[in-house]
Design a protein around this motif. Sequence first.
Motif, PDB file in Angstrom:
ATOM      1  N   THR A 116      70.358 -11.674 -49.021  1.00 16.02           N
ATOM      2  CA  THR A 116      70.380 -12.394 -47.748  1.00 16.02           C
ATOM      3  C   THR A 116      68.985 -12.834 -47.338  1.00 16.02           C
ATOM      4  O   THR A 116      68.782 -13.972 -46.895  1.00 16.02           O
ATOM      5  N   CYS A 117      68.012 -11.949 -47.494  1.00 17.37           N
ATOM      6  CA  CYS A 117      66.625 -12.288 -47.138  1.00 17.37           C
ATOM      7  C   CYS A 117      66.105 -13.424 -48.012  1.00 17.37           C
ATOM      8  O   CYS A 117      65.390 -14.303 -47.531  1.00 17.37           O
ATOM      9  N   LEU A 118      66.477 -13.397 -49.293  1.00 14.88           N
ATOM     10  CA  LEU A 118      66.018 -14.455 -50.189  1.00 14.88           C
ATOM     11  C   LEU A 118      66.600 -15.796 -49.783  1.00 14.88           C
ATOM     12  O   LEU A 118      65.905 -16.816 -49.780  1.00 14.88           O
ATOM     13  N   ARG A 119      67.887 -15.814 -49.420  1.00 15.38           N
ATOM     14  CA  ARG A 119      68.499 -17.062 -48.975  1.00 15.38           C
ATOM     15  C   ARG A 119      67.826 -17.570 -47.712  1.00 15.38           C
ATOM     16  O   ARG A 119      67.554 -18.765 -47.563  1.00 15.38           O
ATOM     17  N   ARG A 120      67.568 -16.663 -46.773  1.00 11.37           N
ATOM     18  CA  ARG A 120      66.916 -17.073 -45.529  1.00 11.37           C
ATOM     19  C   ARG A 120      65.512 -17.604 -45.803  1.00 11.37           C
ATOM     20  O   ARG A 120      65.070 -18.570 -45.177  1.00 11.37           O
ATOM     21  N   ALA A 121      64.818 -16.954 -46.728  1.00 12.67           N
ATOM     22  CA  ALA A 121      63.458 -17.405 -47.057  1.00 12.67           C
ATOM     23  C   ALA A 121      63.480 -18.808 -47.639  1.00 12.67           C
ATOM     24  O   ALA A 121      62.669 -19.666 -47.289  1.00 12.67           O
ATOM     25  N   ARG A 122      64.437 -19.068 -48.537  1.00 14.14           N
ATOM     26  CA  ARG A 122      64.524 -20.399 -49.136  1.00 14.14           C
ATOM     27  C   ARG A 122      64.879 -21.454 -48.098  1.00 14.14           C
ATOM     28  O   ARG A 122      64.374 -22.565 -48.114  1.00 14.14           O
ATOM     29  N   ARG A 123      65.786 -21.102 -47.191  1.00 15.04           N
ATOM     30  CA  ARG A 123      66.145 -22.049 -46.140  1.00 15.04           C
ATOM     31  C   ARG A 123      64.941 -22.338 -45.249  1.00 15.04           C
ATOM     32  O   ARG A 123      64.711 -23.480 -44.837  1.00 15.04           O
ATOM     33  N   ALA A 124      64.174 -21.309 -44.933  1.00 15.02           N
ATOM     34  CA  ALA A 124      63.004 -21.496 -44.077  1.00 15.02           C
ATOM     35  C   ALA A 124      61.968 -22.384 -44.750  1.00 15.02           C
ATOM     36  O   ALA A 124      61.376 -23.266 -44.118  1.00 15.02           O
ATOM     37  N   VAL A 125      61.750 -22.159 -46.054  1.00 13.90           N
ATOM     38  CA  VAL A 125      60.784 -22.979 -46.780  1.00 13.90           C
ATOM     39  C   VAL A 125      61.272 -24.419 -46.877  1.00 13.90           C
ATOM     40  O   VAL A 125      60.500 -25.365 -46.726  1.00 13.90           O
ATOM     41  N   ALA A 126      62.573 -24.612 -47.106  1.00 13.21           N
ATOM     42  CA  ALA A 126      63.124 -25.968 -47.148  1.00 13.21           C
ATOM     43  C   ALA A 126      62.922 -26.669 -45.820  1.00 13.21           C
ATOM     44  O   ALA A 126      62.592 -27.856 -45.760  1.00 13.21           O
ATOM     45  N   SER A 127      63.085 -25.936 -44.729  1.00 15.97           N
ATOM     46  CA  SER A 127      62.877 -26.517 -43.400  1.00 15.97           C
ATOM     47  C   SER A 127      61.416 -26.868 -43.178  1.00 15.97           C
ATOM     48  O   SER A 127      61.077 -27.939 -42.668  1.00 15.97           O
ATOM     49  N   LEU A 128      60.531 -25.980 -43.591  1.00 16.59           N
ATOM     50  CA  LEU A 128      59.099 -26.184 -43.386  1.00 16.59           C
ATOM     51  C   LEU A 128      58.562 -27.342 -44.205  1.00 16.59           C
ATOM     52  O   LEU A 128      57.829 -28.202 -43.692  1.00 16.59           O
ATOM     53  N   LEU A 129      58.930 -27.408 -45.476  1.00 16.86           N
ATOM     54  CA  LEU A 129      58.336 -28.389 -46.380  1.00 16.86           C
ATOM     55  C   LEU A 129      59.093 -29.710 -46.440  1.00 16.86           C
ATOM     56  O   LEU A 129      58.484 -30.763 -46.633  1.00 16.86           O
ATOM     57  N   MET A 130      60.405 -29.655 -46.291  1.00 19.57           N
ATOM     58  CA  MET A 130      61.204 -30.861 -46.494  1.00 19.57           C
ATOM     59  C   MET A 130      61.936 -31.334 -45.260  1.00 19.57           C
ATOM     60  O   MET A 130      62.720 -32.275 -45.306  1.00 19.57           O
TER      61      MET A 130
END
Length: 356
Positions: A116-130
Amino acid sequence: MFERRAAREYEAGGKEETRTAVDRCESSSDPMERRSRRKCGENGGLPTEERRSPRDDDDDDAALDSSFVRSRFPYFATNPDDIFFESGGGSQVPDAVANAVHAALSHRDRSVVGATCLRRARRAVASLLMGRSSSTPRNEKEENDDDDEDDDRLVMMGSNATSLLDLLARKYCESGVLAPGDEIVVASENHLAHVHPWLRAAETSGCQVKWWTLTDTNETHPDENNNSNTNVSTPSSPSESSLLSELVTDRTRIVAVSHASNILGGIRDIASVCSFVHAATNGYGRVVVDGVAAAPHWLSKSVFLDGTTSPDWYVVSLHKMYGPHLGCLLGKRDAAAELSPATSISTSSSSSSLFS
């Protein structure tokens, strides 16, 4: 040593012919980039310094309260008069990041919250960068959805940008995508972390290395051991040129370039580079961009909007963007698919296993 050679290329640039956007640094249509970058002149496509006050643009958003911003960084509590200029080696982190890392280490339980943490981290990075619309799951189904990357992009985490670029180059060899007679174009101003992996990949796979230089000076370039290596040019297809159009052929498989030079500050027009490479290679050429120096200052989601003008791979260092010490590699799904054709990459679990 390699950076000094690049600096000499920079200084050696004389008055040259006006170049196309793909071959020179030039102003962008993106207002965020226009405000943040240094203007680039016609002197061989090299940047010319622009002296201006941060308050010169009347139409810019209101300046943030600097005292409030500084109060969010623990470093300035003990160094109240400092101005921190070493962000290139790693930025200071705000208290929210430090607290999140502390909480993660204090309550680690991978069997329960790891995925779950990994999914949230990826979503956060996608939001930040893209610029993904939301990094927060809308419902329980999305919370448990493995397909957590944004649109056609995969988000892969690693210890740092250097290790991710090295793994990417090795995957291109192991997958058989690179074959004898293929070509790898490497920009001469790249950080060594974006040079050595491709030199090793070329040696392993039997590819030819071509150098995209800043000027037309006859320079030597390092091999993977930093030994000088002089490239031999041929009239039909030179192995060194300041014009990308002279280097890319239908055998070009990789163009390794930096969005911005960490030494010289020059900025490449990535949209023009990608558009040209994809068209000239009929879609077989992949553009791998080192965004470590550029991303902290003005990375815009517009870089990733159009598939034909966006890079196939884009790497950043989160610890230079107020984050924890991690690297992040953004990759197109079709680019990742050719590295592991037997594996579906439609899920986050398979995207991470691509680099295991």
